[in-house]
Design a protein around this motif. Structure first.
Motif, short mmCIF file in Angstrom:
data_model
loop_
_atom_site.label_atom_id
_atom_site.label_comp_id
_atom_site.label_asym_id
_atom_site.label_seq_id
_atom_site.Cartn_x
_atom_site.Cartn_y
_atom_site.Cartn_z
N THR A 108 39.18 23.47 40.10
CA THR A 108 40.33 22.24 40.32
C THR A 108 40.41 22.17 41.64
O THR A 108 40.10 23.25 42.41
N THR A 109 40.66 20.99 42.21
CA THR A 109 40.74 20.78 43.64
C THR A 109 42.45 21.05 44.05
O THR A 109 43.34 20.75 43.42
N SER A 176 40.00 28.35 40.71
CA SER A 176 39.67 28.85 39.45
C SER A 176 40.89 29.53 38.71
O SER A 176 40.76 30.29 37.88
N PHE A 177 42.00 30.04 39.76
CA PHE A 177 43.02 30.71 39.10
C PHE A 177 43.53 30.69 38.16
O PHE A 177 44.10 29.24 37.81
N GLY A 178 43.52 31.45 36.88
CA GLY A 178 44.32 31.02 35.66
C GLY A 178 43.61 30.32 34.78
O GLY A 178 44.14 30.14 33.78
N ILE A 179 42.54 29.71 35.46
CA ILE A 179 41.62 28.55 34.36
C ILE A 179 40.30 28.83 34.03
O ILE A 179 39.63 28.31 32.90
N ASP A 180 39.80 30.04 34.69
CA ASP A 180 38.61 30.78 34.43
C ASP A 180 38.54 32.07 35.00
O ASP A 180 39.43 32.52 35.68
N ASP A 181 37.33 32.87 34.67
CA ASP A 181 37.40 33.73 35.17
C ASP A 181 37.40 34.53 36.47
O ASP A 181 37.70 35.38 36.96
N GLN A 182 36.54 33.66 37.31
CA GLN A 182 36.61 33.76 38.78
C GLN A 182 37.72 33.17 39.48
O GLN A 182 38.50 32.61 38.69
#
Length: 260
Positions: A108-109, A176-182
Motif C-alpha cells: 500500500t502507498t 507491506s508491513f503487516g499485510i504481506d510477508d515482505q
C-alpha cells in the motif's frame, strides 16, 4: 466510517498495489487450439473489465525469462476488495484451471518519511507506462529500525541521490508491513532492463545497502496487451510488439516521439 472512529494516523487510505504472477501448466498447450483460444478470450475479457474499474491494471510478460512465471498483473486500486473480486472473476475462467500463482505481493502507498520530494510526498503510484517493470520483495535487517532517525535519513538521502541520477528509471516502492510477508515492494519502470542493472550495481556501494536482508526473487516484465501476453503462452504470437504506443518518457513526452 462509524461515529467516533478515526483511522490510525488520521490519514486517508492509500492505494493498494498488487503484483500477481501466473505460470501455465505445459499440458495446457496440448489442448485443441479452439479450446485454448476460448480460455484466453475469457481471461482477457475479465482483465479488460476490471481495468475500467481500477486505477491501474497492467499486464507484463515474463515468458522465456523466469521459469516460474509466464506473466504478471500490476494492480492499483483504493478499494482492497477489487483485488479479491478480480481474483474470483479470473478463477471463473477456463484458463484458471491451468494456471498456478507462484508469487503474489501486496503493498500500500504512504508518504515517505525520509524525503520531501513532491513526487513521493504524495504517496501515490502513478505509472508512466515505460516498456519494462522490475519487481521484487524487500526486507531490511531488523537492526536498521534501531538506528536513530537521523542515521536512517542520511542513508536514505544518499540512496535517493544515487537513484536520481538514473533518469530512465522510475521508482514506485510500496509498503507491506503487516499485510504481506515482505516489508516493501520496490517496483521500477525502466526503458531498458540493463539501465536498472547499472542502478542496482551502484546502489550496492551505498550505506543503505548494508541493511538489506532480502531482495529476491527479481522479475523483469515487458508491458504488453493482455491478449499478447496470453498468446505468448502457446506461441500464437512469438514477437512482442513495441510498447511505444503506451510509453511516456521521464520528461513527460508521449510516444511515438516527434522527429528530431
Amino acid at each position: 466510517m462509524a461515529d467516533g472512529y478515526e483511522r490510525i494516523e488520521g490519514v486517508e487510505v492509500g492505494q493498494y498495489v498488487g503484483y500477481r504472477f501466473f505460470r501455465v501448466d505445459p499440458a495446457w498447450r496440448r489442448l485443441p487450439i479452439d479450446e485454448r483460444g476460448a480460455g484466453k478470450e475469457a481471461f482477457a475479457d475479465v482483465i479488460e473489465e476490471f481495468a475500467g474499474r481500477m486505477e491501474g491494471l497492467r499486464v507484463y510478460s515474463t515468458t522465456g525469462v523466469r521459469p516460474e512465471a509466464d506473466f504478471f498483473l500490476w494492480s492499483i486500486t483504493q478499494r482492497y476488495d477489487d483485488l479479491l473480486e478480480l481474483g474470483a472473476a479470473l478463477n471463473g475462467t477456463p484458463l484458471a484451471a491451468w494456471l498456478t500463482t507462484p508469487y503474489s505481493y501486496l503493498g500500500t502507498t504512504k508518504p515517505s518519511v525520509y524525503t520531501d520530494k513532491k513526487r513521493v510526498r504524495q504517496g501515490r503510484v502513478a505509472p508512466r507506462n515505460a516498456p519494462y517493470l522490475v519487481v521484487y520483495p524487500f526486507v531490511k535487517r531488523r537492526p536498521w529500525y534501531f538506528l536513530t532517525f537521523e542515521e536512517r535519513a542520511a542513508a536514505m538521502r544518499e540512496h535517493a541521490e544515487v537513484g536520481g541520477k538514473f533518469v530512465t528509471v522510475t521508482n514506485h516502492t510500496t509498503y507491506s508491513f503487516g499485510i504481506d510477508d515482505q516489508e516493501f515492494i520496490p517496483a521500477f519502470e525502466t526503458e531498458e532492463p540493463a539501465d536498472f542493472m547499472h542502478l542496482m550495481m551502484t546502489l550496492r556501494e551505498t550505506e543503505a545497502s548494508r541493511w538489506t536482508e532480502r531482495d529476491t526473487p527479481i522479475f523483469v516484465g515487458k508491458l504488453v496487451d493482455v491478449r499478447t501476453a496470453l498468446d505468448a503462452l502457446d506461441g500464437a504470437v512469438t514477437e512482442l510488439p513495441s510498447a511505444e504506443s503506451l510509453y511516456t518518457a521521464p520528461d513527460g513526452t508521449r510516444y511515438p516521439a516527434p522527429a528530431p
